[in-house]
Write an enzyme that holds these catalytic residues in place. Structure first.
Site, PDB file in Angstrom:
ATOM      1  N   GLY C 163      11.567   2.132   4.367  1.00  0.00           N
ATOM      2  CA  GLY C 163      11.789   0.771   4.865  1.00  0.00           C
ATOM      3  C   GLY C 163      11.333   0.557   6.293  1.00  0.00           C
ATOM      4  O   GLY C 163      11.774  -0.384   6.942  1.00  0.00           O
ATOM      5  N   GLY C 164      10.466   1.414   6.800  1.00  0.00           N
ATOM      6  CA  GLY C 164       9.887   1.184   8.125  1.00  0.00           C
ATOM      7  C   GLY C 164      10.741   1.646   9.280  1.00  0.00           C
ATOM      8  O   GLY C 164      10.353   1.527  10.443  1.00  0.00           O
ATOM      9  N   HIS C 207      -2.671  -0.313   0.735  1.00  0.00           N
ATOM     10  CA  HIS C 207      -1.559   0.413   0.122  1.00  0.00           C
ATOM     11  C   HIS C 207      -1.796   0.392  -1.387  1.00  0.00           C
ATOM     12  O   HIS C 207      -1.748  -0.668  -2.019  1.00  0.00           O
ATOM     13  CB  HIS C 207      -0.230  -0.259   0.462  1.00  0.00           C
ATOM     14  N   GLU C 287       4.041   9.133  -0.039  1.00  0.00           N
ATOM     15  CA  GLU C 287       5.361   9.505  -0.511  1.00  0.00           C
ATOM     16  C   GLU C 287       5.496   9.131  -1.976  1.00  0.00           C
ATOM     17  O   GLU C 287       4.661   8.424  -2.535  1.00  0.00           O
ATOM     18  CB  GLU C 287       6.457   8.811   0.313  1.00  0.00           C
ATOM     19  N   ARG C 291      12.125   6.199  -8.736  1.00  0.00           N
ATOM     20  CA  ARG C 291      12.899   5.148  -9.419  1.00  0.00           C
ATOM     21  C   ARG C 291      11.935   4.102  -9.942  1.00  0.00           C
ATOM     22  O   ARG C 291      10.749   4.163  -9.683  1.00  0.00           O
ATOM     23  CB  ARG C 291      13.836   4.492  -8.412  1.00  0.00           C
TER      24      ARG C 291
END
Lengths: 159, 444, 444, 159
Positions: C163-164, C207, C287, C291
């Site tokens: 989440g940065g 991304h 990464e 989930r």
């Protein structure tokens, strides 16, 4: 209960977004009902697109609603609204360059021709259904009008 | 392409046309009655013009008002949707006379297919089977012998018919004469034209229809069949594509015949040929609808083709971007019509929708103009939404439709959701044992 | 298969899992906080159990309460959704210890991938490229030389990150030491673990992430990539599949590597490997998320595979029903996240939704738990709906997304709809010129 | 009833999210109705599925709502509701076959153990936070209970 109390009660009902209220006591009976206590409001994410219809602006939802209401209810006391009976093009006079049928301030009789709405090459005369004074003309000459659109406001003659 | 299109309709099909136009970059104008002032199409179109009060005759069937609205908004074309003026040849002619493109077939095609007896004839000439039957009957002579030849039971139908009006099944020769007279009276009342004809009546047929699209260059493509057997009072309630009863060979063979026939007739635009299918797998042509159908989304799902966009493109003179060999059928799709009516009695249930939560998730499409707080008027059709479930096969499509029905919320009016829930869980449905008497059977 | 599944989540993903379970014929239990009592998942699940008050720590992160709810309702498995406890190895272990299946990978896999530096290492060992970088830095010695070797700019990242948080870009060697210290403090506060590492910083990367699914028998299949370059503050806002920048050859080559790597590690369940892609077409592993992702629907649309259903089936021990060679990519899909926040400042906009009309029509899917009259609580994530548009190609998908955004109505709260409308009409987007700095660029 | 009393009543109705209120006594009649108090109501097309939770019936939306309200507000004057602090299994006594901690009619003190809620093998005692008489026990022994579920009604001791 006097008027100021009644007004305060009404305000309270509205502020609290009550849809129905009834009260009865010792010969006094009050009933208040509201149709759309809140209703849709707020922001609309839809981009507004320009429309040539209705004097260059698109009818937004709220405006459409208010027109519907106005057309249905008439306006303030003593003022009568003449609406377009059909969709078409509004002309304030019998032909271009000629004087309009009526001006603001003119007195009109029941049956006086106010304007023409052209639909499918047919010229449909719109006559006043009341007698009184023209106090406003709500559309421009040669503007398209829709069914039920307000055209003239007439101040009814008293008595 | 068109710059601006007027939509002479309301409800979900008006929304559907708006969406197609938005994708095509075409401006939209909707016309609406006073009852529809707060409707979604009015909100979503680029322009909206009120054309009259609520009753259809004064608004959505009011040709002068619609043409006048088209003229003042300066549109290039009119999309009629379905119902209302969609199959009115006179309206199509007036549009063309006023220099406005009618998004549909040429008026003479509407006229031809509007005469059910004549449509039978021209399609029979072009190699489609029809049920044994008579030509139109104006008097009531000679047809007793004809009915005898056909063999009972027979069905009497209105030449100008539609929607089940002027239809009568006759099982007993003694009742024929009286039934013809009654049907003529009914037809005369419903369609002005009292003419009827007599046809062999099939007891438990399937309703199978073929979708076609033809461009101005004469490219005719069929998009396969839809099964619409689940009906109440001759009105479709649930449709699917493909039909479990139609093989790939049957689809290709009949589809080719159908495409050739409509091309030969000089048809243009989208159209649907309705057939009855008997248990032996024979198809009998019944009639052709010359407009977009309510159930078009099931065909869109399995072919990947946007029928409304293609219909508009073809009307604008564009050539079809695909040929017959490009069409592939993939997966299975079911549509449930969600009507505001009592699921048992089919009595319309007008009122205000107090909560409306359409289902989502994979494979679900919802075509609707409904939303929470909308008032469902008694003036118009009771259909408030089309629930469309797609899956890689019929089993998954059924599973998705079930959970979509189970998670759809409509409050304030009664709907057909409980009936669809019952149908989707009935073994005759899941095993594909369908016929036009399905609903009577499961409700018996 | 499972008889009954508990869903330890809320909002649209809870609804999504309920829909998948309904299709599988599995009973559902949702747990909920007091703030969600009137939510759609609570209404739609077969059972619903209130587990605590609104704050996450007392409800959706309250492991004893969730396990207790699972025990009293006697479920076979727990689906954690995304966020909350979805990547909490401890929770997964407790589930298993209590005899409840955790619908996700084995806890040790969650732990492994939760350590971003270790994940880099094991993936590098298995043939995936990573950006030049250091191992974890606990003190602040030596890394100046390492940063020098890597070459500026560099980025400092938290080992336990997400989440940065704990991320810092360093362009000037003089700022390195102070930035490492600050990142360590941030990481310590956000994740307890203060460890950080340093990596080469790419200036305008894309991304790109790959979806994998592995069953207990070791069948590992990749479902291609998603492009998620359009982000604000490292949070994705719009995703699509496939990426215009990835060729079929690249997809096949990297996909194969990815599937082999996760199988080799003994991974099970769905998972996503995130990469940065430089303008030269090199992919660098960043990464792995263990989930289901928010953006899974775009992959579902182009592959036709229901990822949530497959995730549940795999957790129940079923073997995958498809192999790599069965996977075909067809068409194009875009997802827009509709968040209740100001489209300019991204400040959350809690409040009551007064009108909510999701768009429909062909190619549109809406995943949401929102409806008219729902209160959007300040306690939870601001995402209220996922708008998903599919088309036969990217052009049609864009046209459909535009008209879906233009016809979606959300009143009462501010949303990201206007921002998406801007993105979908920006030439850099329509021409596919994307990078993680896209949003800064178009807002500049 | 005078205006200020009426206003207070209206406010109370709104604050407590009541959708309809009627009152009649000695010639006084009051009726208040609100359209969208909070949640959706009306007909629900969803089939009701059976649930083992909460004594064999699934909690419908309305019921869930009413529980939330009751839990938040307490009940009528002088009556105190004891709710479950956690989700788990309710036991009315220390072990099976043993007498319950309390019976209807018993007097309890602040701090009296009323029941046990078992969660994850842990036995959590629920104590009374008031003194008074137990007038109702709302759940069956060994029934699952959720967070905030009403367990006991206690008539507060006067004075």
């Amino acid at each position: 209960m006097d008027l100021s109390e009644l007004k305060e009660l009404l305000r309270t009902v509205v502020e609290n977004d009550i849809s129905e209220f009834e009260y009865e006591e010792a010969g006094v009976r009050i009933r208040i009902k509201r149709d759309h206590p809140a209703g849709a409001s707020g922001e609309d994410s839809r981009p507004i697109t320009e429309s040539p219809f209705n004097a260059g602006h698109s009818l937004g939802g709220d405006e459409r609603q208010s027109i519907a209401k106005a057309a249905a209810q008439g306006t303030a006391a003593g003022i009568h609204t003449i609406v377009s009976p059909i969709v078409g093009t509004f002309y304030n006079g019998p032909s271009p360059g000629v004087d309009p049928f009526v001006h603001v301030g003119d007195m009109v009789q029941e049956g006086t021709v106010l304007c023409i709405v052209e639909a499918m090459k047919l010229m449909n005369e719109v006559k006043s259904d009341v007698s009184g004074k023209v106090i406003d003309i709500l559309v421009e000459n040669s503007q398209p009008v829709e069914y039920g659109q307000k055209l003239y406001l007439i101040q009814l003659r008293k008595g | 392409m068109f710059r601006k299109v007027l939509i002479a309709n309301r409800g979900e099909i008006a929304m559907r046309v708006i969406l197609a136009c938005k994708e095509l970059g075409v401006q939209t104008v909707v016309v609406y009655s006073e009852a529809d002032r707060l409707s979604l199409p009015v909100r979503m179109a680029d322009e909206a013009v009120c054309i009259g009060p609520a009753p259809n005759s004064e608004s959505y069937l009011n040709i002068p008002a619609i043409i006048s609205a088209a003229e003042v908004t300066n549109v290039d074309a009119i999309h009629p949707g379905y119902g209302f003026l969609a199959e009115n040849a006179n309206f199509a002619e007036i549009c063309i006379a006023c220099g406005i493109m009618f998004i549909g077939p040429p008026p003479k095609m509407i006229k031809l297919m509007g005469d059910k007896a004549l449509a039978r004839e021209v399609m029979q000439q072009r190699g489609l089977s029809v049920l044994p039957g008579t030509d139109r009957i104006n008097g009531s002579k000679h047809f007793e012998r004809l009915a005898e030849q056909i063999g009972y039971p027979v069905i009497i139908k209105a030449v100008a018919g539609g929607g089940g009006k002027g239809m009568r099944v006759v099982r007993d020769p003694g009742e024929l004469s009286r039934s013809v007279e009654l049907a003529q009276v009914e037809a005369g009342k419903a369609f002005v034209n009292p003419a009827v004809y007599v046809e062999k009546y099939l007891e438990h047929p399937r309703h199978i229809e073929f979708q076609v699209i033809v461009d101005r260059d004469g490219n005719a493509v069929h998009l396969g069949e839809r099964e619409c057997s689940i009906q109440r009072r001759h009105q479709k309630l649930l449709e699917e594509a493909p039909s479990v009863a139609v093989t790939a060979e049957q689809r290709a063979a009949l589809g080719e015949k159908v495409a050739l026939a409509v091309r030969d007739l000089g048809y243009e635009s989208v159209g649907t040929l309705e057939f009855l299918m008997d248990p032996q797998g024979h198809f009998y042509f019944m009639e052709m609808n010359t407009r977009i159908q309510v159930e078009h989304p099931v065909t869109e799902a399995v072919t990947g083709i946007d029928l409304v966009k293609e219909q508009i493109l073809v009307a604008a003179g564009e050539s079809l971007s695909f040929r017959q060999q490009d069409i592939e059928w993939r997966g299975h799709c079911i549509e449930c019509r969600i009507n505001a009516e009592c699921p048992d009695t089919f009595v319309p249930s007008p009122g205000t929708i107090t909560a409306f939560i359409p289902p989502g998730g994979p494979g679900i499409r919802v075509d609707t103009a409904a939303f929470a707080s909308l008032k469902i008027s008694q003036y118009y059709d009771s259909m408030i939404a089309k629930l469309i479930a797609y899956g890689p096969d019929r089993t998954v499509a059924i599973q998705r439709m079930r959970r979509a029905l189970d998670t759809m919320v409509v409050e304030g009016v009664k709907t057909t959701i409980p009936l669809h829930q019952k149908i989707l869980r009935h073994s005759d449905f899941t095993e594909g044992r369908l016929s036009t008497s399905f609903l009577e059977r499961i409700n018996a």
